[in-house]
Structure formats: structure tokens, C-alpha cells
Design a protein around this motif. Structure first.
Motif, PDB file in Angstrom:
ATOM      1  N   ASN A  83       2.307   8.987   9.723  1.00  0.00           N
ATOM      2  CA  ASN A  83       3.698   8.862   9.286  1.00  0.00           C
ATOM      3  C   ASN A  83       3.703   8.409   7.831  1.00  0.00           C
ATOM      4  N   GLY A  84       4.233   9.258   6.946  1.00  0.00           N
ATOM      5  CA  GLY A  84       4.263   8.943   5.527  1.00  0.00           C
ATOM      6  C   GLY A  84       5.198   7.810   5.152  1.00  0.00           C
ATOM      7  N   LEU A  85       6.043   7.364   6.100  1.00  0.00           N
ATOM      8  CA  LEU A  85       6.975   6.275   5.819  1.00  0.00           C
ATOM      9  C   LEU A  85       6.446   4.928   6.294  1.00  0.00           C
ATOM     10  N   ALA A  86       5.248   4.922   6.878  1.00  0.00           N
ATOM     11  CA  ALA A  86       4.671   3.667   7.346  1.00  0.00           C
ATOM     12  C   ALA A  86       4.255   2.802   6.157  1.00  0.00           C
ATOM     13  N   ASP A  87       4.527   1.513   6.277  1.00  0.00           N
ATOM     14  CA  ASP A  87       4.258   0.562   5.193  1.00  0.00           C
ATOM     15  C   ASP A  87       4.198  -0.831   5.822  1.00  0.00           C
ATOM     16  N   PRO A  88       3.316  -1.720   5.362  1.00  0.00           N
ATOM     17  CA  PRO A  88       3.234  -3.054   5.968  1.00  0.00           C
ATOM     18  C   PRO A  88       4.566  -3.804   5.964  1.00  0.00           C
ATOM     19  N   GLY A  89       5.385  -3.588   4.914  1.00  0.00           N
ATOM     20  CA  GLY A  89       6.677  -4.269   4.855  1.00  0.00           C
ATOM     21  C   GLY A  89       7.684  -3.670   5.809  1.00  0.00           C
ATOM     22  N   ILE A  90       7.772  -2.343   5.827  1.00  0.00           N
ATOM     23  CA  ILE A  90       8.750  -1.668   6.684  1.00  0.00           C
ATOM     24  C   ILE A  90       8.414  -1.868   8.154  1.00  0.00           C
ATOM     25  N   LEU A  91       7.112  -1.864   8.503  1.00  0.00           N
ATOM     26  CA  LEU A  91       6.709  -2.009   9.894  1.00  0.00           C
ATOM     27  C   LEU A  91       6.723  -3.454  10.386  1.00  0.00           C
ATOM     28  N   GLY A  92       6.983  -4.413   9.509  1.00  0.00           N
ATOM     29  CA  GLY A  92       7.118  -5.792   9.956  1.00  0.00           C
ATOM     30  C   GLY A  92       5.849  -6.613   9.912  1.00  0.00           C
ATOM     31  N   SER A 262       1.282 -14.498  -2.254  1.00  0.00           N
ATOM     32  CA  SER A 262       2.375 -13.902  -3.021  1.00  0.00           C
ATOM     33  C   SER A 262       3.678 -13.797  -2.257  1.00  0.00           C
ATOM     34  N   GLY A 263       3.688 -14.168  -0.977  1.00  0.00           N
ATOM     35  CA  GLY A 263       4.875 -13.930  -0.177  1.00  0.00           C
ATOM     36  C   GLY A 263       5.000 -12.457   0.177  1.00  0.00           C
ATOM     37  N   SER A 264       6.174 -12.083   0.619  1.00  0.00           N
ATOM     38  CA  SER A 264       6.384 -10.719   1.099  1.00  0.00           C
ATOM     39  C   SER A 264       6.802  -9.796  -0.051  1.00  0.00           C
ATOM     40  N   ILE A 265       5.912  -8.890  -0.422  1.00  0.00           N
ATOM     41  CA  ILE A 265       6.195  -7.883  -1.448  1.00  0.00           C
ATOM     42  C   ILE A 265       6.126  -6.517  -0.778  1.00  0.00           C
ATOM     43  N   GLY A 266       7.246  -5.832  -0.726  1.00  0.00           N
ATOM     44  CA  GLY A 266       7.303  -4.562  -0.025  1.00  0.00           C
ATOM     45  C   GLY A 266       7.098  -3.370  -0.938  1.00  0.00           C
ATOM     46  N   PHE A 267       6.961  -2.212  -0.329  1.00  0.00           N
ATOM     47  CA  PHE A 267       6.981  -0.888  -0.968  1.00  0.00           C
ATOM     48  C   PHE A 267       5.707  -0.502  -1.723  1.00  0.00           C
ATOM     49  N   ILE A 268       4.836  -1.454  -2.075  1.00  0.00           N
ATOM     50  CA  ILE A 268       3.575  -1.067  -2.722  1.00  0.00           C
ATOM     51  C   ILE A 268       2.764  -0.180  -1.782  1.00  0.00           C
ATOM     52  N   GLY A 269       2.672  -0.596  -0.512  1.00  0.00           N
ATOM     53  CA  GLY A 269       1.937   0.171   0.475  1.00  0.00           C
ATOM     54  C   GLY A 269       2.585   1.486   0.839  1.00  0.00           C
ATOM     55  N   LEU A 270       3.834   1.659   0.482  1.00  0.00           N
ATOM     56  CA  LEU A 270       4.525   2.932   0.705  1.00  0.00           C
ATOM     57  C   LEU A 270       4.318   3.878  -0.474  1.00  0.00           C
ATOM     58  N   MET A 271       4.530   3.384  -1.684  1.00  0.00           N
ATOM     59  CA  MET A 271       4.518   4.245  -2.870  1.00  0.00           C
ATOM     60  C   MET A 271       3.109   4.671  -3.280  1.00  0.00           C
TER      61      MET A 271
END
Length: 338
Positions: A83-92, A262-271
Motif C-alpha cells: 500500500n503506497g499510502l502506508a506510513d508510520p504516522g498514518i498507521l498509528g 524528536s516526537g511525532s514527525i509524520g509524512f517523511i515515511g510517506l513521501m
């Protein structure tokens, strides 16, 4: 291979350019000559030593390590789930690791944004707590996502969003129970911040990034096979479930180390994985190092923007990444729908 080498060299140059901007610019500007003199110990200056070695260099290294860890975790999750939309931030997974660390901060009164040598033992324990929380989040997501013995992609995203919200609410509840000083520390950390990076944080996360990063790279070829039907993979003699679990644990380990500092930083694992695939193709052993460099460069540049755009005040780097990441996520959704 020429394409890979060319891309690799260009990304190294981009990363070095971002590091140069980061280390020379800020409230206190320096020239490249000042930096070279400081590194070579020619006419050393206490002010330059303080700015470079205590503030800017640790911050650049932390940004690079966090970018590498989150980007590689994104490759793993997208490869495992197809799934190309999987990301550590989006998946929780970010939220699970984060809430576990907030729980640790709550009971042990560790103030991440003002950490010093007196709290180094507690800081070294934080990635372990993050790992436990990340494993719990990943386990819950995969339990709710299985349907008829298979991983259902729609359920995966929906479960991830629900788990992300649940752990985010738990983190907020725990932070509200803290005293005002600890609450300020936790709130700043949860928004995604590396402005108080120091050498203790670097020592804390390097073993996690090195061990899990090397393991992930060595196993990257399996992600190519995981794009096939499960029956086809099993016919090749690959223990699918075991390898998926081990790779998932590696991704959680990478995320936990990053979230702990660093706390929760999203979207790096997606992009980063999507950009890497556009640059070097679909072979995961080529994607993995390119993704790591893209993640490092993205976060170094984002942190540079975060510290300079409203100087002397600073934005959280997590906010800057989200400003770029949310439109990119919507673009991927539209593309997938098309």
C-alpha cells in the motif's frame, strides 16, 4: 546502476547543501571560513565552539538520523502492506510509540526538551518504551486488519487512523495530568521538535538506527517478492509471515528511536519512498539507500526552515513537514483514485 549512482551523488550534494545552510544561518550567522577554522582548531573561538558543537551540529545529525529512520520504516511498511499510502504516522505506529514515551515521561518526570547529562539513563531507556508502544500499536492494527486470513488494505488504513487517534488522545490525556513545566515539555515534544538536540540523544539513537538499518537493508530484497501473490511467494520457499513480522519489528525499532528524540514527525515515511521509486525504479535494495538520503535531506531542510522563517521564534519541524506532507498525501490519494 548509473542512474542509481548519479541519484545517490546528487542527493549527497543536496544533503550537504542543506547542512551548510543549517550550520551557517540562524540568529547567529557564521561564514564557511569561520566553520572551517573551528573544525580545524585554527584560532579557536568559544562562541563559535558553542554554536557549532553544542547547538547546530547535533541538530543536523539528529535531523539526518530521524529522517533516515522514518524514511526506511516507510519503505518497509509500504512494501509489507503493498500500500503506497502506508506510513508510520498514518498507521498509528508513531502515536503508539509516542504515547508510551509520554507515559514514561509522566511517571519518571523526564523533561525531554531540557535533558542533560543527569538524566542520560532515563533518555537511554526512552527508545525501549517507544518500541513497546510501537509494537502494541502495530499489533492492534494488524489484528483488526486481517480478514479471512489476509491483510485487508482498506481495513489497514481505517484501523491505523483509529489507532492513531486513540493513542493521540491517550498522550494528550497524560500530558494534561502533568505539572505545567512537564506539560510544556511534553506538548512541544509531541508536535515534533528537534530544536534541543544534543549529543546524548545522538548516542541514544545511533545503535537503533545502525542495527535496524543494516538489517532492513540486508532484507530489502524480500520486499520485491512481497509484491507478488502470497501463494507465489510461499512457492519460492520464503517464510512469509516470519519475515514480515521481523521486518515489521525493524520498522517499529526505527520509528521508536526517532520518536524518542524528536516526537511525532509524520509524512517523511510517506513521501521519501515515493520520490525514491520515481528516481531509481522499484528494486527495494536500490530504493532503500536513496529513500534514507531523501529522508535525511527533507528533514534537514525542514528544520532549517523551522528555525529561520520566524526567527528568533521557531516552528516545530513537525509542522513544517506537515505543510509539505499533507498536500502530497492528497495528491497520492487523487492519483490512486485515478
Amino acid at each position: 546502476m548509473k542512474r542509481f549512482t548519479f541519484t545517490f551523488v546528487i542527493l549527497i550534494l543536496i544533503f550537504l547543501a542543506g547542512s551548510y545552510l543549517h550550520i551557517t544561518n540562524g540568529v547567529f550567522d557564521m561564514s564557511i571560513l569561520d566553520i572551517i577554522k573551528t573544525f580545524l582548531r585554527i584560532d579557536p573561538n568559544e562562541k563559535f565552539d558553542l554554536v557549532i558543537f553544542e547547538f547546530r551540529l547535533p541538530r543536523i545529525i539528529i535531523a539526518a538520523l530521524v529522517g533516515i529512520g522514518l524514511a526506511m520504516a516507510g519503505v518497509i511498511l509500504q512494501g509489507i502492506t503493498r500500500n503506497g499510502l502506508a506510513d508510520p504516522g498514518i498507521l498509528g505506529i508513531n502515536a503508539g510509540a509516542g504515547s508510551s514515551i509520554v507515559l514514561f515521561m509522566f511517571f519518571f518526570q523526564v523533561r525531554v526538551v531540557s535533558a542533560d547529562m543527569s538524566s542520560w539513563v532515563s533518555i537511554l531507556m526512552m527508545p525501549l518504551f517507544g518500541f513497546i508502544g510501537g509494537i502494541l500499536a502495530a499489533a492492534l492494527i494488524f489484528i483488526f486488519s486481517y480478514k479471512h486470513g489476509r491483510l485487508d488494505m482498506q481495513r489497514l488504513i481505517l484501523s491505523g487512523i483509529a489507532i492513531n487517534s486513540g493513542f493521540g488522545a491517550l498522550s494528550m490525556y497524560l500530558s494534561l495530568k502533568m505539572n505545567p513545566q512537564d506539560f510544556e515539555s511534553a506538548a512541544l515534544w509531541m508536535s515534533g521538535s528537534i530544536y534541543n538536540a544534543n549529543w546524548i540523544f545522538i548516542i541514544t539513537m545511533i545503535p537503533w538506527i545502525v542495527i535496524f538499518g543494516i538489517y532492513t537493508y540486508r532484507k530489502a530484497y524480500l520486499l520485491d517478492y512481497f509484491q507478488l501473490e502470497e501463494e507465489s511467494i510461499k512457492s519460492l520457499g520464503i517464510p512469509v509471515e516470519r519475515e514480515k513480522i521481523l521486518l515489521l519489528l525493524s520498522s517499529v525499532g526505527l520509528v521508536s528511536a526517532c520518536v524518542s528524540v524528536s516526537g511525532s514527525i509524520g509524512f517523511i515515511g510517506l513521501m521519501a519512498p515515493h520520490i525514491a521509486r520515481q528516481l531509481v525504479g522499484i528494486r527495494h535494495q536500490l530504493i532503500m539507500p536513496i529513500t534514507a538520503l531523501i529522508g535525511a535531506a527533507l528533514l534537514v531542510f525542514s528544520d532549517f526552515v523551522a528555525k529561520t522563517v520566524f526567527a528568533p521564534s521557531e516552528l516545530s519541524v513537525g509542522i513544517v513537514v506537515s505543510i509539505v506532507g499533507i498536500p502530497y498525501f492528497l495528491y497520492l490519494l487523487v492519483k490512486a483514485k485515478g
